[in-house]
Design a protein around this motif. Structure first.
Motif, short mmCIF file in Angstrom:
data_model
loop_
_atom_site.label_atom_id
_atom_site.label_comp_id
_atom_site.label_asym_id
_atom_site.label_seq_id
_atom_site.Cartn_x
_atom_site.Cartn_y
_atom_site.Cartn_z
N LEU A 1 0.83 -1.21 0.00
CA LEU A 1 0.00 0.00 0.00
C LEU A 1 0.86 1.25 0.00
O LEU A 1 0.52 2.26 -0.63
CB LEU A 1 -0.94 0.00 1.20
CG LEU A 1 -1.97 -1.14 1.23
CD1 LEU A 1 -2.84 -1.04 2.48
CD2 LEU A 1 -2.84 -1.13 -0.01
N ASN A 2 2.00 1.21 0.70
CA ASN A 2 2.86 2.39 0.75
C ASN A 2 3.61 2.60 -0.56
O ASN A 2 4.16 3.67 -0.79
CB ASN A 2 3.88 2.24 1.89
CG ASN A 2 4.40 3.58 2.36
OD1 ASN A 2 3.63 4.51 2.58
ND2 ASN A 2 5.71 3.70 2.50
N PHE A 3 3.61 1.58 -1.42
CA PHE A 3 4.32 1.71 -2.69
C PHE A 3 3.36 1.93 -3.86
O PHE A 3 3.75 1.83 -5.02
CB PHE A 3 5.18 0.47 -2.94
CG PHE A 3 6.51 0.79 -3.54
CD1 PHE A 3 7.40 1.63 -2.88
CD2 PHE A 3 6.90 0.27 -4.77
CE1 PHE A 3 8.64 1.94 -3.42
CE2 PHE A 3 8.13 0.57 -5.32
CZ PHE A 3 9.01 1.42 -4.66
N LEU A 4 2.09 2.22 -3.54
CA LEU A 4 1.15 2.59 -4.60
C LEU A 4 1.58 3.92 -5.20
O LEU A 4 2.12 4.79 -4.51
CB LEU A 4 -0.27 2.70 -4.03
CG LEU A 4 -0.92 1.40 -3.55
CD1 LEU A 4 -2.28 1.69 -2.94
CD2 LEU A 4 -1.05 0.41 -4.69
N PRO A 5 1.35 4.12 -6.49
CA PRO A 5 1.81 5.35 -7.16
C PRO A 5 0.97 6.58 -6.83
O PRO A 5 0.39 7.22 -7.71
CB PRO A 5 1.72 4.98 -8.64
CG PRO A 5 0.62 3.98 -8.71
CD PRO A 5 0.72 3.17 -7.44
N ILE A 6 0.89 6.86 -5.55
CA ILE A 6 0.13 8.03 -5.08
C ILE A 6 1.12 9.04 -4.51
O ILE A 6 1.89 8.69 -3.61
CB ILE A 6 -0.89 7.64 -4.00
CG1 ILE A 6 -1.90 6.63 -4.55
CG2 ILE A 6 -1.62 8.87 -3.47
CD1 ILE A 6 -2.85 6.09 -3.51
N PRO A 7 1.17 10.25 -5.06
CA PRO A 7 2.08 11.26 -4.50
C PRO A 7 1.90 11.39 -2.99
O PRO A 7 0.78 11.31 -2.49
CB PRO A 7 1.67 12.54 -5.24
CG PRO A 7 1.10 12.06 -6.53
CD PRO A 7 0.39 10.77 -6.19
N ALA A 8 3.00 11.59 -2.28
CA ALA A 8 3.08 11.65 -0.81
C ALA A 8 3.39 10.29 -0.22
O ALA A 8 3.88 10.21 0.90
CB ALA A 8 1.83 12.24 -0.16
N LEU A 9 3.11 9.20 -0.97
CA LEU A 9 3.53 7.87 -0.54
C LEU A 9 4.87 7.55 -1.20
O LEU A 9 5.28 8.19 -2.17
CB LEU A 9 2.50 6.81 -0.91
CG LEU A 9 1.12 6.91 -0.25
CD1 LEU A 9 0.22 5.79 -0.75
CD2 LEU A 9 1.23 6.87 1.26
N ASP A 10 5.53 6.50 -0.70
CA ASP A 10 6.80 6.11 -1.30
C ASP A 10 6.65 5.80 -2.79
O ASP A 10 7.54 6.10 -3.60
CB ASP A 10 7.36 4.88 -0.58
CG ASP A 10 7.82 5.20 0.84
OD1 ASP A 10 7.98 6.40 1.15
OD2 ASP A 10 8.02 4.26 1.63
N GLY A 11 5.54 5.17 -3.15
CA GLY A 11 5.31 4.86 -4.56
C GLY A 11 5.21 6.11 -5.41
O GLY A 11 5.68 6.12 -6.56
N GLY A 12 4.61 7.16 -4.87
CA GLY A 12 4.53 8.42 -5.61
C GLY A 12 5.90 9.03 -5.83
O GLY A 12 6.23 9.53 -6.92
N HIS A 13 6.74 9.01 -4.78
CA HIS A 13 8.12 9.49 -4.93
C HIS A 13 8.87 8.70 -5.99
O HIS A 13 9.66 9.27 -6.77
CB HIS A 13 8.86 9.39 -3.59
CG HIS A 13 8.38 10.36 -2.56
ND1 HIS A 13 8.37 11.72 -2.76
CD2 HIS A 13 7.89 10.17 -1.31
CE1 HIS A 13 7.91 12.32 -1.68
NE2 HIS A 13 7.59 11.40 -0.78
N MET A 14 8.64 7.38 -6.03
CA MET A 14 9.32 6.55 -7.00
C MET A 14 8.90 6.91 -8.42
O MET A 14 9.73 6.91 -9.34
CB MET A 14 9.04 5.07 -6.72
CG MET A 14 9.82 4.11 -7.60
SD MET A 14 11.61 4.27 -7.42
CE MET A 14 11.84 3.49 -5.81
N VAL A 15 7.62 7.23 -8.62
CA VAL A 15 7.15 7.65 -9.94
C VAL A 15 7.88 8.92 -10.37
O VAL A 15 8.32 9.04 -11.53
CB VAL A 15 5.63 7.87 -9.93
CG1 VAL A 15 5.17 8.53 -11.24
CG2 VAL A 15 4.89 6.55 -9.74
N PHE A 16 8.01 9.89 -9.47
CA PHE A 16 8.73 11.12 -9.78
C PHE A 16 10.18 10.83 -10.16
O PHE A 16 10.73 11.41 -11.10
CB PHE A 16 8.69 12.08 -8.60
CG PHE A 16 7.33 12.66 -8.31
CD1 PHE A 16 6.38 12.81 -9.31
CD2 PHE A 16 6.99 13.06 -7.02
CE1 PHE A 16 5.13 13.35 -9.05
CE2 PHE A 16 5.75 13.61 -6.74
CZ PHE A 16 4.82 13.75 -7.76
N LEU A 17 10.79 9.90 -9.41
CA LEU A 17 12.20 9.57 -9.67
C LEU A 17 12.37 8.84 -11.01
O LEU A 17 13.34 9.07 -11.73
CB LEU A 17 12.75 8.71 -8.54
CG LEU A 17 12.93 9.43 -7.20
CD1 LEU A 17 13.30 8.43 -6.11
CD2 LEU A 17 13.98 10.52 -7.29
#
Length: 716
Positions: free
Chosen positions: A658-674
């Protein structure tokens, strides 16, 4: 939550100081374990970020479990933390809001309102052309993209690793579980219709294969398969003493919740009496079993020894018990001191409130069962058995459960107002079909006669009124309840002071509460469950009955009194424990293998759940929030360290995904930006990132509102 717990402790504690302190201490210890377990999962997630950041030289300014946000209600200002300290350049603490945790790295902040300020804080130089603007080398944005990816993903990796380790340790201790063994089949359910017999062990469900399958795993596999493809049958393999049998079963909606799916299999009950409450108050068993029989095991019945080496040793006993409801049964008990003791368990006298119930048309048939072979069809209405038209819903199975001779049924086929309706007569030969659960145990309220392979529902329509057993009074008129009246509500009207001693037993709290609210015909508590409940009430218990009379629809109000019936009831009051097994790893390698398997299954559950939400197969109202998590955590902690560790495995896998879902503010969102930055060769526009992050924060807050609302609705 803690205040509510403390209140419960006060209510449960006796006036004796030692007892009070013991209860309070055990509750504090329990909730301490819950907090420690959940906190540990959050801690290792943030520890992953922290260690990776330190490895690459990023300055970590804060390391918190919980959020240290300011809270002020009127003039009251709450502390931001439950405790904190500073070691080196990092402040460590426990935040006042226990909804997660965070590592504050230099140059990185999930609060969009502080993004611009944080960006300015890490910039150096830039005063003229000879000194261009640079980033603080110890800031998060100054690091190469691949290092930032490692830092962002490290929390998830830590949860995956520790989730597997939690499960491995649990199996090292030994995991107690209810085996996926068929104790009984729900009358009228898919398993019942397919002719599945009790006494087998499920070894395969859909894509799940396991020789030591847990009942919980089996149930979840059936639920998920049924939700994903409700129209497709599920492949199920069951191992019996004589070999493996394979079936294809289509799931049915759960009677109390149409969003859930089931096939109608119940877990087995052992032959061991409960060590604290071995009998039900007011039952036949209470009259013959004493305190010395608590925790004893049934080793023989009517001289028939229990086969302890069979897959389900209790199956023949329950078939014998429910097939001979009016016969005294001799039980040989092996007490906890290894001595044998024999008692004679008499039949259980039934109870009634003065009337019998009608019978619906046939609802279900066992494939290739006696009724199906004789030509009986779903929708046929039974009007006579062996020429006797005086039949009722709950008396019929008692009459037929021990029959070994063929029976004749007189049926009406066709719509009642149709000219094509016909009366037919069929003869049914009994089959050797096991009856290991009460005939009224169906979740949907159906009653099954396994020996002849048909099921029906009891109707709320009164089929007959018993003389001298129904005491009635009405406020509107002097009309008594009559045949054909439809029961609308049955309510217990006694106050706490008026309750008989038997009903003050804590085991009856739920029964009393429901009856005080008033039973009404519905799927959640079908009529069969109500009649079973009435068997627990002491003689003389008054009940208010509301019924409607056709065709006028007039409401009749009467007072019915619980009385002994002229016939027996199938249950006799034995309080037996659930069948349990223990799965223990035999080595470190075995423990890690089982831990890895458990982790994979929990990951699969999360992915499947996420896939079903957008497809509408799982509703948002079924999603639980922090309160639900704490409640489950407490329940699992009460079961022991292994159960709690397996819960932490589930929680770790949920947090990781859940924390790696591509939602900004979550780790997944940060990964998408990266990832976007790696592809473009430069960072996304900071304003765009800030807007997307704000949208992500709002999405998370909206979801939190929904799950909190679900938790509150469930609680009240």
């Amino acid at each position: 939550m803690f205040i509510d717990l403390f209140t419960q402790s006060l209510l449960l504690a006796s006036t004796d100081d030692a007892t009070f302190l013991s209860v309070l201490a055990s509750q504090v210890l329990l909730w301490g374990r819950v907090a420690l377990g959940i906190g540990l999962v959050i801690f290792v997630h943030e520890l992953g970020h922290f260690l990776a950041a330190k490895t690459f030289g990023v300055k970590c300014e804060k390391f918190y479990v919980g959020f240290d946000v300011p809270i002020k209600i009127g003039p009251i200002k709450f502390p931001r933390t439950l405790g904190k300290f500073k070691y080196g350049e990092t402040e460590y603490g426990i935040g006042i809001i226990p909804l997660g945790g965070y590592v504050k790295m230099l140059g990185q902040d999930d609060d969009p309102r502080k993004a611009e300020e944080e960006a300015k804080r890490i910039r150096e130089g830039g005063t003229d052309e000879d000194s261009p603007e640079t980033l603080d080398p110890r800031s998060f944005p100054a690091k190469p993209v691949w290092q930032r990816m490692v830092i962002i993903s490290a929390g998830v990796v830590m949860n995956l690793i520790t989730g597997v380790l939690f499960a491995a340790i649990a199996f090292g201790y030994g995991v107690s579980y209810n085996p996926a063994i068929i104790g009984g089949v729900t009358p009228g359910g898919p398993a019942w219709r397919a002719g599945i017999e009790p006494g087998g062990q499920v070894i395969s469900v859909g894509g799940l294969n396991d020789d030591q399958m847990h009942f919980r795993e089996m149930r979840m596999a059936i639920l998920n398969e049924g939700l994903e493809s409700p129209e497709d049958p599920i492949d199920i393999a069951i191992r019996y003493d004589d070999g493996v049998r394979k079936y294809k079963l289509k799931t049915d909606p759960h009677p109390a919740n149409a969003d859930m799916r089931m096939i109608g299999i119940s877990s087995p009950v052992s032959l061991k009496l409960d060590k604290d409450s071995p009998v039900m108050p007011g039952s036949a068993a209470e009259n013959v079993l004493g305190e010395n029989d608590a925790g004893a095991t049934i080793v023989a019945y009517d001289g028939i020894p229990v086969k302890a080496d069979s897959i389900v040793p209790s199956t023949p006993f329950f078939d014998y018990l429910y097939s001979h409801p009016d016969k005294p049964i001799s039980l040989t008990l092996r007490r906890t001191d290894d001595s044998d003791h024999t008692v004679e368990l008499p039949p259980q006298q039934g109870k009634t409130i003065g009337f019998r119930y009608g019978i619906s048309p046939i609802r279900g048939l066992v494939e290739d069962g006696p009724a199906a072979k004789a030509g009986v069809k779903v929708g046929d209405r039974i009007i006579a058995v062996g020429g006797d038209k005086n039949i009722d819903a709950f008396g019929l199975p008692l009459t037929l459960s021990s029959t070994t001779e063929p029976i004749s049924l007189t049926l009406l086929r066709g719509e009642s107002d149709s000219a094509e309706q016909e009366e037919i007569e069929v003869e049914l030969d009994p089959a050797l079909s096991l009856q290991t659960v009460s005939t009224t145990s169906g979740l949907a309220g159906e009653i099954a006669v396994n020996r002849f392979g048909f099921s029906y529902e009891p109707l709320t329509m009164i089929s007959s009124v018993l003389p001298d057993l129904l005491s009635q009074s009405t406020a509107a008129s002097d009309t008594k309840l009559e045949v054909g009246d439809e029961i609308q509500e049955i309510r217990l009207t006694l106050s706490d002071d008026q309750l008989p001693k038997q009903l003050k037993d804590e085991r009856f709290e739920q029964v009393v509460e429901r009856l005080r609210e008033g039973w009404k015909p519905n799927n959640e508590i079908p009529l069969a469950s109500l009649v079973e409940t009435l068997q627990l009430l002491p003689e003389g218990t008054p009940l208010r009955v509301l019924a409607t009379r056709s065709p006028s629809g007039r409401v009749i109000e009467a007072t019915a009194t619980v009385q002994l019936d002229e016939r027996v009831w199938s249950e006799r009051g034995l309080a037996l424990t659930a069948s349990e097994s223990t799965q223990t790893a035999t080595s470190v390698t075995s423990a890690l293998s089982l831990g890895l398997r458990e982790g994979k299954r929990r990951l699969s559950d999360v992915f499947r759940f996420l896939r079903m939400i957008p497809q509408g197969q799982v509703k948002l109202r079924h999603v639980g929030g922090p309160l639900a998590i704490v409640g489950i955590a407490k329940s699992e902690a009460e079961r022991g360290i292994s159960a709690q560790l397996l819960f932490l495995t589930m929680l770790s896998m949920n947090l990781a995904i859940l924390n790696f879902l591509p939602i900004p503010a979550l780790d997944g969102g940060h990964m998408v930006f990266l990832i976007a930055e790696a592809i473009r060769g430069k960072r996304l526009d900071e304003q765009l990132e800030m807007k997307l992050t704000m949208a992500g924060v709002l999405t998370i807050l909206l979801l939190m509102v929904v799950v909190f609302a679900n938790d509150i609705i469930r609680a009240f």
